[in-house]
Scaffold this motif. Structure first.
Motif, PDB file in Angstrom:
ATOM      1  N   ARG A 142      36.110  51.787  33.740  1.00  0.00           N
ATOM      2  CA  ARG A 142      37.431  50.992  33.524  1.00  0.00           C
ATOM      3  C   ARG A 142      38.376  51.277  34.482  1.00  0.00           C
ATOM      4  O   ARG A 142      38.620  52.658  34.708  1.00  0.00           O
ATOM      5  CB  ARG A 142      37.997  51.432  32.146  1.00  0.00           C
ATOM      6  CG  ARG A 142      39.482  50.792  31.907  1.00  0.00           C
ATOM      7  CD  ARG A 142      39.841  50.821  30.404  1.00  0.00           C
ATOM      8  NE  ARG A 142      41.137  50.381  30.334  1.00  0.00           N
ATOM      9  CZ  ARG A 142      41.673  49.525  29.349  1.00  0.00           C
ATOM     10  NH1 ARG A 142      40.925  49.266  28.349  1.00  0.00           N
ATOM     11  NH2 ARG A 142      42.936  49.080  29.385  1.00  0.00           N
ATOM     12  N   LEU A 143      38.870  50.339  35.331  1.00  0.00           N
ATOM     13  CA  LEU A 143      39.928  50.475  36.170  1.00  0.00           C
ATOM     14  C   LEU A 143      41.400  50.106  35.836  1.00  0.00           C
ATOM     15  O   LEU A 143      41.552  48.718  35.661  1.00  0.00           O
ATOM     16  CB  LEU A 143      39.548  49.916  37.562  1.00  0.00           C
ATOM     17  CG  LEU A 143      38.132  50.091  38.083  1.00  0.00           C
ATOM     18  CD1 LEU A 143      37.857  49.338  39.306  1.00  0.00           C
ATOM     19  CD2 LEU A 143      37.738  51.693  38.323  1.00  0.00           C
ATOM     20  N   ASP A 144      41.992  50.819  35.530  1.00  0.00           N
ATOM     21  CA  ASP A 144      43.289  50.459  35.132  1.00  0.00           C
ATOM     22  C   ASP A 144      44.442  50.058  36.046  1.00  0.00           C
ATOM     23  O   ASP A 144      45.244  49.151  36.026  1.00  0.00           O
ATOM     24  CB  ASP A 144      44.009  51.528  34.077  1.00  0.00           C
ATOM     25  CG  ASP A 144      43.380  51.630  32.655  1.00  0.00           C
ATOM     26  OD1 ASP A 144      43.276  50.835  32.078  1.00  0.00           O
ATOM     27  OD2 ASP A 144      42.892  52.746  32.243  1.00  0.00           O
ATOM     28  N   GLU A 145      44.561  50.682  36.994  1.00  0.00           N
ATOM     29  CA  GLU A 145      45.532  50.686  38.064  1.00  0.00           C
ATOM     30  C   GLU A 145      45.377  49.604  39.177  1.00  0.00           C
ATOM     31  O   GLU A 145      46.407  49.046  39.746  1.00  0.00           O
ATOM     32  CB  GLU A 145      45.990  51.999  38.464  1.00  0.00           C
ATOM     33  CG  GLU A 145      46.576  52.866  37.267  1.00  0.00           C
ATOM     34  CD  GLU A 145      46.691  54.353  38.044  1.00  0.00           C
ATOM     35  OE1 GLU A 145      47.260  54.387  39.158  1.00  0.00           O
ATOM     36  OE2 GLU A 145      46.989  55.494  37.125  1.00  0.00           O
ATOM     37  N   ARG A 146      43.940  49.518  39.342  1.00  0.00           N
ATOM     38  CA  ARG A 146      43.739  48.783  40.623  1.00  0.00           C
ATOM     39  C   ARG A 146      44.215  47.224  40.718  1.00  0.00           C
ATOM     40  O   ARG A 146      44.764  46.702  41.834  1.00  0.00           O
ATOM     41  CB  ARG A 146      42.326  48.815  40.840  1.00  0.00           C
ATOM     42  CG  ARG A 146      41.792  47.964  41.963  1.00  0.00           C
ATOM     43  CD  ARG A 146      40.166  48.296  42.351  1.00  0.00           C
ATOM     44  NE  ARG A 146      39.852  47.700  43.475  1.00  0.00           N
ATOM     45  CZ  ARG A 146      38.453  47.433  43.989  1.00  0.00           C
ATOM     46  NH1 ARG A 146      37.584  48.009  43.008  1.00  0.00           N
ATOM     47  NH2 ARG A 146      38.210  46.816  44.907  1.00  0.00           N
ATOM     48  N   TYR A 147      44.130  46.720  39.303  1.00  0.00           N
ATOM     49  CA  TYR A 147      44.688  45.380  39.398  1.00  0.00           C
ATOM     50  C   TYR A 147      45.687  45.436  38.290  1.00  0.00           C
ATOM     51  O   TYR A 147      46.160  44.125  37.680  1.00  0.00           O
ATOM     52  CB  TYR A 147      43.570  44.451  38.581  1.00  0.00           C
ATOM     53  CG  TYR A 147      42.223  44.576  39.638  1.00  0.00           C
ATOM     54  CD1 TYR A 147      42.177  43.941  40.837  1.00  0.00           C
ATOM     55  CD2 TYR A 147      41.291  45.369  39.325  1.00  0.00           C
ATOM     56  CE1 TYR A 147      40.955  44.023  41.489  1.00  0.00           C
ATOM     57  CE2 TYR A 147      39.764  45.520  39.876  1.00  0.00           C
ATOM     58  CZ  TYR A 147      39.800  44.891  41.064  1.00  0.00           C
ATOM     59  OH  TYR A 147      38.579  44.735  41.862  1.00  0.00           O
ATOM     60  N   ALA A 148      46.555  46.391  38.208  1.00  0.00           N
ATOM     61  CA  ALA A 148      47.977  46.190  37.364  1.00  0.00           C
ATOM     62  C   ALA A 148      48.615  45.444  37.836  1.00  0.00           C
ATOM     63  O   ALA A 148      49.425  44.802  37.001  1.00  0.00           O
ATOM     64  CB  ALA A 148      48.425  47.786  37.514  1.00  0.00           C
ATOM     65  N   ASP A 149      48.900  44.904  39.349  1.00  0.00           N
ATOM     66  CA  ASP A 149      49.976  43.887  39.473  1.00  0.00           C
ATOM     67  C   ASP A 149      49.540  42.435  39.001  1.00  0.00           C
ATOM     68  O   ASP A 149      50.248  41.368  38.954  1.00  0.00           O
ATOM     69  CB  ASP A 149      50.258  43.921  41.085  1.00  0.00           C
ATOM     70  CG  ASP A 149      48.845  43.861  41.620  1.00  0.00           C
ATOM     71  OD1 ASP A 149      47.683  44.255  41.347  1.00  0.00           O
ATOM     72  OD2 ASP A 149      48.953  43.159  43.062  1.00  0.00           O
ATOM     73  N   TYR A 150      48.143  42.494  38.691  1.00  0.00           N
ATOM     74  CA  TYR A 150      47.514  40.837  38.132  1.00  0.00           C
ATOM     75  C   TYR A 150      47.556  40.912  36.806  1.00  0.00           C
ATOM     76  O   TYR A 150      47.154  40.196  36.129  1.00  0.00           O
ATOM     77  CB  TYR A 150      46.182  40.731  38.657  1.00  0.00           C
ATOM     78  CG  TYR A 150      46.165  40.582  40.156  1.00  0.00           C
ATOM     79  CD1 TYR A 150      46.311  39.230  40.454  1.00  0.00           C
ATOM     80  CD2 TYR A 150      45.678  41.420  40.872  1.00  0.00           C
ATOM     81  CE1 TYR A 150      46.132  38.843  41.871  1.00  0.00           C
ATOM     82  CE2 TYR A 150      45.746  41.327  42.358  1.00  0.00           C
ATOM     83  CZ  TYR A 150      45.983  39.928  42.835  1.00  0.00           C
ATOM     84  OH  TYR A 150      45.727  39.518  44.250  1.00  0.00           O
ATOM     85  N   LEU A 151      48.000  42.212  35.929  1.00  0.00           N
ATOM     86  CA  LEU A 151      47.911  42.318  34.651  1.00  0.00           C
ATOM     87  C   LEU A 151      46.559  42.093  33.951  1.00  0.00           C
ATOM     88  O   LEU A 151      46.189  41.451  33.264  1.00  0.00           O
ATOM     89  CB  LEU A 151      48.744  41.512  33.764  1.00  0.00           C
ATOM     90  CG  LEU A 151      50.327  41.526  33.933  1.00  0.00           C
ATOM     91  CD1 LEU A 151      51.125  40.534  33.333  1.00  0.00           C
ATOM     92  CD2 LEU A 151      50.803  43.013  33.632  1.00  0.00           C
ATOM     93  N   GLN A 152      45.671  42.671  34.763  1.00  0.00           N
ATOM     94  CA  GLN A 152      44.160  42.831  34.666  1.00  0.00           C
ATOM     95  C   GLN A 152      43.418  44.230  34.499  1.00  0.00           C
ATOM     96  O   GLN A 152      44.371  44.978  35.161  1.00  0.00           O
ATOM     97  CB  GLN A 152      43.315  42.052  35.676  1.00  0.00           C
ATOM     98  CG  GLN A 152      43.785  40.252  35.652  1.00  0.00           C
ATOM     99  CD  GLN A 152      43.010  39.856  36.674  1.00  0.00           C
ATOM    100  OE1 GLN A 152      42.809  40.245  37.918  1.00  0.00           O
ATOM    101  NE2 GLN A 152      42.964  38.348  36.569  1.00  0.00           N
ATOM    102  N   VAL A 153      42.665  44.327  33.939  1.00  0.00           N
ATOM    103  CA  VAL A 153      41.676  45.611  33.750  1.00  0.00           C
ATOM    104  C   VAL A 153      40.514  45.183  34.366  1.00  0.00           C
ATOM    105  O   VAL A 153      39.657  44.239  33.976  1.00  0.00           O
ATOM    106  CB  VAL A 153      41.756  46.455  32.576  1.00  0.00           C
ATOM    107  CG1 VAL A 153      40.718  47.499  32.446  1.00  0.00           C
ATOM    108  CG2 VAL A 153      43.001  46.547  32.022  1.00  0.00           C
ATOM    109  N   GLY A 154      39.857  46.174  35.271  1.00  0.00           N
ATOM    110  CA  GLY A 154      38.522  46.044  36.036  1.00  0.00           C
ATOM    111  C   GLY A 154      37.459  46.733  35.033  1.00  0.00           C
ATOM    112  O   GLY A 154      37.595  47.879  34.508  1.00  0.00           O
ATOM    113  N   PHE A 155      36.232  46.321  34.709  1.00  0.00           N
ATOM    114  CA  PHE A 155      35.033  47.034  34.306  1.00  0.00           C
ATOM    115  C   PHE A 155      33.884  46.997  35.198  1.00  0.00           C
ATOM    116  O   PHE A 155      33.704  45.662  35.638  1.00  0.00           O
ATOM    117  CB  PHE A 155      35.056  46.377  32.783  1.00  0.00           C
ATOM    118  CG  PHE A 155      36.022  46.560  31.803  1.00  0.00           C
ATOM    119  CD1 PHE A 155      36.134  47.795  31.049  1.00  0.00           C
ATOM    120  CD2 PHE A 155      37.055  45.770  31.482  1.00  0.00           C
ATOM    121  CE1 PHE A 155      37.219  47.866  30.194  1.00  0.00           C
ATOM    122  CE2 PHE A 155      38.009  45.932  30.769  1.00  0.00           C
ATOM    123  CZ  PHE A 155      38.118  47.112  30.121  1.00  0.00           C
TER     124      PHE A 155
END
Length: 410
Positions: free
Chosen positions: A373-386
């Motif tokens: 789970r990637l919380d911060e990488r796409y934080a500016d899109y209000l998205q979380v990566g898995f």
């Protein structure tokens, strides 16, 4: 499965009708009306077979056979209740991590996950980290079942599960050409050594690639994002694995069952996309009878379409549709396994296989998949990566147990 049972009954009725018209034609030529009805019955069999295959695939994906991964229930031994409680707690913590990330866990859940954590620092974020946690057993079962649905060969092969990905060696021997002999009185026994070899399985890393989910979807989670996401990641990994299990090169990827398989029968010139009844019989008998008791056909759906049009000398279709739920349709008395990673009929292609796949092919899986789970990488899109990943390797074992039909080059 009432819908599947209904479809099976309808196909059995249509098949019986087709057989009835066929038997009439054995004595006298069919009238135009009867031939039209015969064609319609066969068309119904074809249509219903497609619907049945779709229903069976849906059933495999939605009804996971947990007994393949989870030990059957038994009377708990001392300490087992505690272990079951820990597994439930871990599953709940993993679900919370999937939906809310580390910030959504209490101290106990965080410690439980970190006890099984493989932490990978995300260089793209500073500060920041991406925790990789072992997927709970029931979620891993969904991924495994989905992989089997996409790659039928995985369900038929000899699957070995190991705790680590270190090279796995095992000895090999083919002593089938050596036979005993009658010994004369006072004669010395002739020596005949056995020849041993060795094969090695590694553990290639398969990834589902990255999936980004919006925070709104994760927070609302009205349908169970954990199970849904596991299924999607499993489908992706399953498609990649299926292609390699069938035709992998063996270089930087598993070696496929069909890649270097011996041709038990090669089609005559002109059969670049076709196969004959006699070819299938020859292919069956290219396998030693010792293997035929557990043998089955393996082919793509495109090859099955060609085979289902074949008829014997009396005009009867070779393909026998199943009329019972759970019992596969058969071809010349053997079950048919469908895997679309297997090559389709084409010039020089090996499109049909026959043999004992469990004896012929071994798959090594490293136990446990992981989800990142990637919380911060796409934080500016209000998205979380898995993304998910699993480790696997495979290669042929007993080459005598499985052979293929090869189309000619021209």
């Amino acid at each position: 499965m009432p819908n599947l049972k209904s479809l099976m009954d309808q196909r059995a009725t249509a098949w019986n009708q087709a057989q009835e018209f066929q038997s009439r034609g054995d004595d006298n030529p069919l009238s135009a009306e009867d031939r039209s009805a015969w064609d319609a019955a066969l068309a119904d069999v074809e249509r219903l077979s497609t619907e049945i295959e779709t229903e069976e695939r849906h059933a495999r994906l939605s009804a996971v056979d947990y007994s393949q991964v989870v030990p059957p229930e038994k009377t708990p031994e001392p300490g087992e209740d505690r272990q079951a409680s820990q597994e439930t707690a871990y599953r709940d913590a993993f679900s919370a991590f999937t939906r809310r990330g580390m910030s959504g866990l209490d101290n106990e859940q965080r410690q439980l996950l970190m006890s099984n954590q493989t932490e990978i620092r995300a260089g793209a974020t500073s500060p920041g980290s991406a925790g990789g946690y072992f997927i709970p057993t029931d979620t891993l079962a969904k991924i495994t079942e989905t992989m089997k649905a996409y790659g039928g060969l995985l369900g038929a092969a000899n699957v070995i599960t190991t705790a680590s990905g270190n090279p796995l060696n095992w000895p090999t021997n083919d002593d089938t050409s050596n036979v005993g002999a009658i010994l004369a009185e006072n004669a010395q026994i002739t020596e005949q050594d056995v020849t041993l070899g060795q094969k090695t399985l590694g553990a290639y890393m398969y990834t589902s690639k990255l999936v980004r989910l919006s925070l709104q979807l994760i927070q609302d989670d009205a349908f169970g994002v954990e199970s849904w996401l596991a299924r999607k990641l499993g489908e992706r990994i399953g498609r990649a694995v299926a292609a390699h299990l069938a035709t992998g090169t063996g270089s930087s990827q598993p070696e496929g069952l069909f890649t270097n398989a011996t041709a038990g029968k090669t089609g005559a010139a002109g059969q670049v996309t076709s196969v004959l009844y006699d070819d299938l019989v020859d292919l069956q008998h290219s396998i030693d009878p010792a293997y035929r008791g557990s043998a089955q056909w393996a082919m793509s759906d495109s090859a099955l379409k060609v085979v289902r049009k074949l008829k014997d000398g009396d005009g009867r279709p070779l393909w026998e549709p199943s009329t019972q739920v759970g019992v596969p349709s058969s071809l010349l008395g053997s079950a048919v396994l469908i895997d679309n990673g297997i090559p389709v009929p084409a010039a020089s292609a090996k499109s049909i296989g026959y043999g004992d796949i469990n004896a012929a092919y071994v798959v090594r899986q490293v136990s446990g998949g992981q989800l990142m789970r990637l919380d911060e990488r796409y934080a500016d899109y209000l998205q979380v990566g898995f993304f998910g990943f699993m480790r696997l390797d495979a290669k042929p074992d007993d080459a005598s147990a499985f052979k293929v039909y090869a189309h000619p080059a021209t």
